[in-house]
Design an enzyme around this catalytic site. Structure first.
Site, PDB file in Angstrom:
ATOM      1  N   CYS A   2       0.856  -1.176   0.000  1.00  0.00           N
ATOM      2  CA  CYS A   2       0.000   0.000   0.000  1.00  0.00           C
ATOM      3  C   CYS A   2       0.897   1.231   0.000  1.00  0.00           C
ATOM      4  O   CYS A   2       2.111   1.110   0.067  1.00  0.00           O
ATOM      5  CB  CYS A   2      -0.884   0.007   1.227  1.00  0.00           C
ATOM      6  SG  CYS A   2      -1.913  -1.460   1.327  1.00  0.00           S
ATOM      7  N   ARG A  27       0.579   3.150  -9.303  1.00  0.00           N
ATOM      8  CA  ARG A  27       0.676   1.709  -9.107  1.00  0.00           C
ATOM      9  C   ARG A  27      -0.691   1.039  -9.108  1.00  0.00           C
ATOM     10  O   ARG A  27      -0.775  -0.172  -8.982  1.00  0.00           O
ATOM     11  CB  ARG A  27       1.396   1.418  -7.783  1.00  0.00           C
ATOM     12  CG  ARG A  27       2.829   1.892  -7.820  1.00  0.00           C
ATOM     13  CD  ARG A  27       3.497   1.788  -6.484  1.00  0.00           C
ATOM     14  NE  ARG A  27       3.612   0.410  -6.041  1.00  0.00           N
ATOM     15  CZ  ARG A  27       4.355   0.033  -5.014  1.00  0.00           C
ATOM     16  NH1 ARG A  27       5.026   0.915  -4.339  1.00  0.00           N
ATOM     17  NH2 ARG A  27       4.399  -1.223  -4.659  1.00  0.00           N
ATOM     18  N   LYS A 477       8.026 -14.459 -23.601  1.00  0.00           N
ATOM     19  CA  LYS A 477       8.535 -13.152 -23.146  1.00  0.00           C
ATOM     20  C   LYS A 477       9.285 -12.436 -24.270  1.00  0.00           C
ATOM     21  O   LYS A 477       9.081 -11.255 -24.503  1.00  0.00           O
ATOM     22  CB  LYS A 477       9.501 -13.336 -21.968  1.00  0.00           C
ATOM     23  CG  LYS A 477       8.844 -13.438 -20.620  1.00  0.00           C
ATOM     24  CD  LYS A 477       8.405 -12.083 -20.104  1.00  0.00           C
ATOM     25  CE  LYS A 477       7.183 -12.127 -19.225  1.00  0.00           C
ATOM     26  NZ  LYS A 477       5.948 -12.646 -19.757  1.00  0.00           N
ATOM     27  N   HIS A 496      10.936 -34.296 -33.783  1.00  0.00           N
ATOM     28  CA  HIS A 496       9.745 -34.551 -34.603  1.00  0.00           C
ATOM     29  C   HIS A 496       9.394 -33.369 -35.502  1.00  0.00           C
ATOM     30  O   HIS A 496       8.511 -33.479 -36.338  1.00  0.00           O
ATOM     31  CB  HIS A 496       8.555 -34.889 -33.707  1.00  0.00           C
ATOM     32  CG  HIS A 496       8.782 -36.141 -32.921  1.00  0.00           C
ATOM     33  ND1 HIS A 496       8.946 -37.363 -33.515  1.00  0.00           N
ATOM     34  CD2 HIS A 496       8.916 -36.350 -31.588  1.00  0.00           C
ATOM     35  CE1 HIS A 496       9.150 -38.284 -32.583  1.00  0.00           C
ATOM     36  NE2 HIS A 496       9.143 -37.686 -31.409  1.00  0.00           N
TER      37      HIS A 496
END
Ligand code: G6P
Length: 600
Positions: A2, A27, A477, A496
């Site tokens: 917080c 934030r 990413k 494969h």
């Protein structure tokens, strides 16, 4: 998690607190509140939502002492009542808190028995009543005594009508600093909230209590004055150039928050408060279906391996976007687990609707408290990693995996997992934050590697078993933030198909920690080397042999096989980050992508 701001001086406190809170709001908090200490007209105001979005005109309190808070809910829903500041029975002590009080349930029950009346669902409120209990005229003395009973993390600022003209602050495991101005003092959890008023700060250490008054302040011991060099925008990112890097670097702390109070090492168990109410139903569950999107789905895939191997529960992972359109076979013995950072992803929500319609037990592993998935699932576990701002998820992912490990312990120990195995997993999990920190210290080496490989336009990522999802996430990413084509492939499947792509221009990142599939991974690396492929290996510290085979090696510390993905993901996040930055992209906001995908 917080945000806290406090002011004491010669100016009206309210506008200073208001602008301080706005500086913290980047934030993405969910509620806010103020207490302005004014003899004539004390002012308490608490509201859900964002200050910036708050349309009503604020009254204009004139008091020169005040505390304010912007909340990221962890205990208790997002409501006006649960917003800070909190107060005692007599409404004489007001307090704002950043952190988690782990033993709050125990303290709350004790205080209720002693006659205290609680008004919120938060862990924070116990602090107000404890301070009330010990208050005998001196606020700092009462705070000192109260904190002796508390376990957990806190940064607090407290004022009292009965000992006015001061703010008492204290900290343990949550950041808190004093801003030293000209005839004024501030207190804040983040430099962003004080920087417009002063650059002279004192960072408090754990277990320190400070008292700030209009004309002076004191801490229990002498502390040097420091100067903040950052600009306001940099302060929001704590000095990091991007939110993504800040969030990657926060992982020791965010994983620690996820685990805090939940690991019962001696019992080899996990304590998951959010699942206690449905404990009996969970015992009867024979199958699990984990449903997620994007990066969260890769964390879910790690969970699949863990839950099957250690809890013995057949587990299937679904993409939420596919789940609704195929014909899932769900019966009353199945529970569906929704993994989501935001708790708002449209596909996951639609799948949840489907699950509920079929009367299946639903659980959430969610970061954002009070989000739609958190509200609509039958029960769940919060990640507690704080706001994640960068579009590419990093700290939420590692905590999703840590939470799935906790769930594996929780369910496994109710089934066949032996005590020693439970203890071992719990012990190793507790070490993870420290190991993550060690990997983050190698960032400069990973940056150098990124420099070397930044011009390649194709990458192969391979892994087996627990590190197959890691390979998927590593590829994900670099695609999403560096716009480089990448494939995330099972080591054993390479022959494969994907082996056909390999040549000297198509490097492979091979995740090959020393574990049960290490030898198999070595064979895969050899297959690649035989085709002139370049290999960057992610291997366990102490493995010197791999240097003879791979072109470059990134080392990670040893841990349990099931926990390795938390560690192996960190260098892959950093690699993608640096390649993206070196290629000149805004890694926090990749083109065409959004943080919270609320459309199908
Ligand atoms: C978007 C984000 C990803 C995220 C995915 C799922 O695609 O860009 O970073 O993994 O949504 O989001 P959730 O909030 O449900 O975890």
């Amino acid at each position: 998690m917080c945000g806290i701001v406090g002011y004491i001086g010669k100016k009206p406190a309210f506008p200073i607190l208001l602008s301080g809170l706005k500086r913290l709001e980047y934030r993405g908090y969910d509620s806010f509140g103020f207490f302005i200490s004014d003899k004539e007209k004390p002012f308490l105001f608490k509201k859900i939502g964002k200050i910036s979005g708050f349309k009503q005109n604020f009254p204009n309190p004139s008091g020169e002492i005040g505390i304010a808070h912007t909340r990221w809910a962890t205990t208790g829903q997002v409501t006006d009542v649960n917003a800070h500041p909190h107060f005692d029975c007599k409404k004489e002590i007001f307090l704002v808190h950043n952190g988690i009080i782990e033993n709050y349930q125990f303290l709350k029950e004790k205080l209720i028995k002693e006659g205290h009346k609680f008004s919120s669902e938060t862990d924070t409120e116990v602090l107000c009543h404890l301070i009330e209990k010990y208050f005998e005229g001196n606020l700092e003395e009462a705070v000192r005594k109260a904190l002796r009973e508390v376990k957990g993390a806190y940064g607090i600022a407290v004022v009292s009508k009965k000992d006015p003209e001061k703010i008492v602050v204290a900290k343990f495991s949550s950041p808190l600093l004093l801003g030293i101005g000209q005839e004024e003092f501030l207190v804040a959890s983040d430099p962003a909230a004080v920087i417009a008023h002063t650059r002279q700060v004192i960072n408090l250490d754990d277990n320190e209590i400070a008292v700030i008054k209009p004309d002076n302040f004191f801490i229990l011991k002498e502390k040097p004055l420091e100067t903040i060099e950052w600009k306001v925008e940099e302060a929001e990112k704590k000095g990091y150039p991007h939110f993504m890097l800040k969030e990657i670097m926060e992982q020791p702390e965010s994983i620690e928050n996820t685990l805090k109070g939940r690991l019962l090492t001696n019992e080899g168990m996990a304590k998951l408060g959010g699942l206690e109410l449905i404990h009996d139903k969970l015992r009867k569950i024979k199958r699990l279906n984990i449903i997620a999107c994007g990066t969260a789905r890769h964390a879910a895939l790690v969970g699949e391996y863990m839950l099957e191997e250690y809890a013995g529960i057949p587990t299937k992972v679904d993409s939420a976007s596919e789940f609704r359109y195929r014909k899932p076979i769900l019966d009353k013995d199945t529970a569906a687990i929704f993994v989501s950072q935001s708790g708002e992803t449209a596909d996951s929500l639609a799948a949840l609707k489907e699950v509920k319609q079929k009367g299946i037990l639903s659980l959430g592993i969610v970061n954002v408290v009070g989000s739609s998935i958190a509200r609509e699932t039958d029960a769940g576990v919060y990640l507690r990693v704080g706001p994640e701002i960068a579009v590419a998820s990093t700290k939420a992912t590692t905590s999703q995996i840590a939470t799935l490990a906790l769930l594996t312990l929780f369910l496994g120990r109710q089934k066949e997992m032996a005590l020693v195995m439970g203890q071992r997993i719990a012990r190793e999990l507790a070490k993870i934050p420290e190991l993550v920190k060690k990997i983050l210290e190698t960032d400069s080496q990973i940056k150098e590697l990124s420099q070397k490989y930044k011009t390649f336009n194709n990458f192969m990522y391979i892994g087996r078993k627990y590190d197959y999802p890691t390979a998927r996430e590593g590829a994900h990413k670099i695609k999403e933030i560096a716009y480089v084509h990448a494939e995330g492939c099972r080591g054993g499947e390479l022959k494969h198909c994907e082996l056909a792509l390999i040549d000297e221009d198509f490097p492979t990142v091979a995740i090959c920690p020393s574990n049960s599939v290490y030898e198999k991974m070595i064979s895969n690396i050899e297959e690649i080397k035989a085709r002139n492929g370049i290999v960057i290996a992610v291997a366990t510290e102490g493995n010197e042999e791999i240097k003879n085979l791979a072109d470059d090696v990134i080392y990670i510390p040893k841990t349990l096989e099931m926990l390795t993905p938390i560690l192996s993901l960190i260098p892959l996040q950093l690699f993608a980050y640096h390649v993206g930055v070196l290629r000149g992209y805004n890694v926090d906001k990749p083109r065409n992508l959004a943080k919270s995908v609320t459309v199908e």
